[in-house]
Design an enzyme around this catalytic site. Structure first.
Site, PDB file in Angstrom:
ATOM      1  N   ASP A 161      -2.075   7.234   7.842  1.00 53.36           N
ATOM      2  CA  ASP A 161      -1.684   6.553   6.618  1.00 53.36           C
ATOM      3  C   ASP A 161      -2.943   5.881   6.069  1.00 53.36           C
ATOM      4  OD1 ASP A 161      -0.374   5.491   4.460  1.00 53.36           O
ATOM      5  OD2 ASP A 161       1.294   4.660   5.596  1.00 53.36           O
TER       6      ASP A 161
HETATM    7  C1  BGC Z   1       1.703   4.685   2.077  1.00 52.64           C
HETATM    8  C2  BGC Z   1       1.850   6.179   2.259  1.00 52.64           C
HETATM    9  C3  BGC Z   1       1.177   6.882   1.103  1.00 52.64           C
HETATM   10  C4  BGC Z   1      -0.271   6.457   1.026  1.00 52.64           C
HETATM   11  C5  BGC Z   1      -1.040   7.126  -0.094  1.00 52.64           C
HETATM   12  C6  BGC Z   1       0.267   4.265   1.815  1.00 52.64           C
HETATM   13  O1  BGC Z   1       0.232   2.948   1.399  1.00 52.64           O
HETATM   14  O2  BGC Z   1       2.200   4.013   3.212  1.00 52.64           O
HETATM   15  O3  BGC Z   1       3.185   6.523   2.342  1.00 52.64           O
HETATM   16  O4  BGC Z   1       1.298   8.270   1.244  1.00 52.64           O
HETATM   17  O5  BGC Z   1      -0.314   5.055   0.820  1.00 52.64           O
HETATM   18  O6  BGC Z   1      -0.652   6.654  -1.317  1.00 52.64           O
END
Ligand code: BGC
Length: 730
Positions: free
Chosen positions: A287
């Site tokens: 993540d």
């Molecule tokens: C989120 C993810 C997301 C990523 C990219 C993170 O803050 O938890 O689910 O895919 O950002 O935007």
């Protein structure tokens, strides 16, 4: 003039000839004809192709596959970031052009493609993910994924970051709307079908957030403590099922820690379970900002860091060169990324941008919303409204004249006709309940009141035949609900309207469960979740009876927060974290296996609406249960439509394990959605995998079927199971 042209000829040749060669080269590449590129042979397996191309790569090219390159809007001054090469999505991975390996352009796409406003594009908003889980419908899940896959490619992306499946252990979790409810088999099956059909569009799929990211409060610093058995049978089982069905290109590891190690450097999660037990062949992507180390993360099984290269860039290269990370380990990471690229078709079928099918998308979105809207209460058959009788309808509620709410955070889809929303802005989609209802009820006067002044709303309700109150609960990533109550005095508004006119119907637009102190005062309740681009039409079709509702709750609606396993949501300790490299607080999931309905069943706690519950405008009866043990246990029974209109029934099969298994009272093991005309009966057969009847044995690290007496129960909700039969399983 002629001389002038001839004079310019050498220059023209210099400009044109190389580009002709480049184009030939490109075409040869695209057609897989290049003799010195055996990995472009589509007849070879993705594994073989990945191996072949990997042999040609330098260490820098391999490392380039293992990290992102920054996010849109980042300045070029950020070392290592090249956001201008991206497509406007959350991340991208540089390709290896000399070997024909394309750039991977990633976009968030939970319920539609993100960031379309910023990029001057258009995306369909589907109903939220939890809504789609309420359809219990694998075909709807497939249509959902296929639409997102098509729109991603149309907009220049070849990887999705959708596919959330953390189960609803904590309904106040602000991302509940992005997930598929509280049951691992239902959630895993539906997310699997969604990703499978998304990938069929030649985009790389992703399942997330692995694992146990079940609350947003302190998501970067919480250490989840849970037994192996409990995690394998609950949260991890949803991933296991989803991965089996879809073979996603990627698994996104989550921000939180699990039993002491951050998920993105957790060997148990990434290697022992995901890559070994489940034989996952794709790559693990962190993540965004969820990577905490180089060697530890690499050894634990993290393959790819986003959004930049803090740990898996130069630091990884140095570690390989110094022998602290083996070349075999580096190759394994790179091979996994490459394998996913070949397996998903993004190498053989390069992105071709096109115009999104707006009309088609709206149609799909409406259809899925109709299958996802749950009728929770329908006293005296107030619904569907009878067009021949209803003369006046009051439509009440914030923005009910113009729009419906959507879920926020990285899942946010941008509504047409406006600019990019701010982070945590409440975003309303232009789908007007007032207009949709008025269009469906041409013989009635349809009037609107925003509900800002309860007395004025009540006055309108009083003089109307029926009052429909649209209320909402806004939720988002990066935030948990303080409670399950509706915000902004909306409970009081409903009470005021209902006391003026008991023929009040409440339409909920929520991301999760809501408490309903007014439930006994109203005649009807419809849960539309976040209903997407065409939500209002779907709701109007159900209110006026053009569509018979069939959805069922994929999560329990509790009576109050006091009944939750953790009445008080744990939040991080106040003040600055002393050591950012370590989690700062623990959440003990000592309810263990008792997630959702399993908790309420085991604790004998009454609920507001049980898991699996949802009404129809017709009625169904169940009979003739027969359970036949085998390698898969077959459960067959008859469902009859006993009412006077056609409808679909989600018929649910639960099993109670032998007492010696030490399990909660029952678990969902299968279901079928049966479409029946008035008076029609059908025999339904549900095959139950032995995995779904097994328990996870920590001693042997394996699933075991506990020999003994199993009770199979069948019916229309987790609390309405008219049929049951006991069988012995060995
Ligand atoms: C989120 C993810 C997301 C990523 C990219 C993170 O803050 O938890 O689910 O895919 O950002 O935007």
């Amino acid at each position: 003039m002629v001389l002038g042209f001839l004079g310019a000829l050498p220059l023209l040749l210099i400009l044109v000839i190389p580009s002709i060669f480049e184009r030939r080269e490109f075409l040869a590449l695209a057609q897989g004809q290049s003799a010195n590129r055996p990995w472009m042979d589509k007849a070879l397996s993705p594994d073989r192709r990945a191996d072949l191309v990997l042999q040609e790569m330098t260490i820098d090219e391999k490392i380039a596959l293992l990290h992102g390159n920054g996010m849109p809007g980042w300045p070029r001054s950020v070392p290592g970031a090249n956001p201008y090469l991206g497509n406007g999505g959350a991340g991208f991975v540089l390709g290896v052009p000399r070997l024909g390996i394309p750039i991977v352009q990633m976009s968030d796409a939970a319920y539609g493609v993100r960031s379309s406003a910023e990029n001057g594009r258009y995306s369909t908003a589907l109903p939220s993910n939890v809504a789609s889980a309420a359809s219990w419908d694998t075909q709807a899940a497939c249509d959902y994924g296929a639409l997102i896959g098509r729109e991603l490619r149309a907009q220049g992306y070849n990887m999705t970051l959708g596919g959330g499946v953390d189960i609803t252990r904590e309904p106040r979790n602000g991302r509940t709307f992005e997930y598929m409810g509280e049951d691992p088999i239902l959630a895993g099956t539906l997310v699997g079908h969604r990703i499978k059909c998304e990938q069929a569009q030649h985009v790389m799929g992703d399942i997330k957030h692995y694992a146990l990211n079940d609350q947003e409060s302190g998501r970067n610093e919480v250490n989840v403590i849970i037994s192996k058995r409990a995690m394998r049978e609950t949260d991890l089982l949803a991933f296991q099922v989803g991965i089996e069905i879809a073979n996603p290109a990627a698994v996104m590891c989550s921000y939180n820690a699990v039993n002491g190690d951050y998920a993105c450097e957790n060997k148990y999660l990434l290697t022992d379970v995901l890559k070994k037990d489940w034989n996952f062949k794709g790559f693990v992507v962190s993540d965004w900002g969820g990577t905490h180390s180089t060697e530890k993360a690499s050894a634990a099984g993290l393959d790819h860091e986003e959004p930049l290269d803090d740990f898996l860039g130069n630091k990884l290269k140095e570690a390989v060169q110094a022998g602290r990370v083996s070349t075999a380990e580096l190759d394994d990471h790179a091979r996994r990324v490459l394998r996913s690229e070949f397996a998903s078709g993004i190498v053989d079928d390069p992105i071709k941008k096109n115009v999104v099918d707006v009309e088609g998308g709206l149609e799909t979105s409406r259809h899925i919303a109709e299958q996802s809207t749950v009728l929770l209460k329908n006293e005296h058959g107030i619904l569907p409204l009878d067009r021949a009788k209803v003369r006046s309808i009051a439509v009440i509620g914030p923005n009910a004249n113009t729009s419906m709410i959507s879920g926020g955070g990285s899942a946010q889809v941008d509504p047409p006709g406006r600019g990019a929303p701010q982070w945590k802005e409440h975003v309303w989609f232009p789908t007007s309940p007032l207009k949709a209802i008025a269009a469906k009820a041409p013989g009635a006067t349809v009037a609107f009141d925003s509900g800002a002044d309860g007395a004025s709303a009540a006055a309108l309700a009083k003089k109307s035949d029926v009052a429909i109150v649209f209320v909402y609960q806004w939720t988002s990533e990066d935030f948990d609900l303080p409670s399950l109550s509706l915000s902004d005095n909306q409970d009081a508004l409903i009470e005021q309207v209902a006391s003026a006119n008991p023929r009040t119907i409440v339409v909920l637009e929520t991301g999760s469960a809501a408490t309903m102190p007014w439930l006994n005062q109203v005649s009807g309740v419809l849960e539309t979740w976040y209903a997407g681009s065409k939500g209002a039409d779907a709701v109007a079709n159900i209110l006026l009876g053009d569509v018979n509702p069939s959805a069922k709750l994929p999560m329990t609606f509790p009576r109050s927060e006091a009944d939750l396993p953790h009445p008080k949501l744990l939040t991080p300790p106040p003040g600055k974290r002393a050591d950012e490299s370590k989690p700062s607080f623990e959440v003990h999931y000592d309810e263990g296996l008792k997630v959702g309905y399993k908790w309420y069943d085991a604790e004998n706690k009454p609920v507001l609406f049980p898991f699996g519950f949802g009404l129809s405008y017709t009625t169904f009866s169940y009979s003739e249960l027969k359970v036949t043990p085998g390698s898969e246990t077959t459960v067959s029974f008859t469902v009859k439509n006993t009412g006077n209109r056609g409808g679909a029934e989600i018929a649910e099969v639960y099993a109670a394990l032998p007492a010696s298994a030490g399990e909660p009272p029952k678990r969902l093991v299968g279901w079928d959605k049966v479409h029946l005309n008035a008076g029609e009966s059908k025999e339904v057969r549900v095959s139950v995998r032995s995995l779904y009847l097994s328990v996870y044995d920590e001693g042997s690290n394996s699933w075991k079927l506990v020999p003994g007496s199993y009770t199979f129960m069948v019916g229309g909700s987790s609390q309405s199971l008219p049929l049951s039969e006991k069988v012995n399983l060995k």
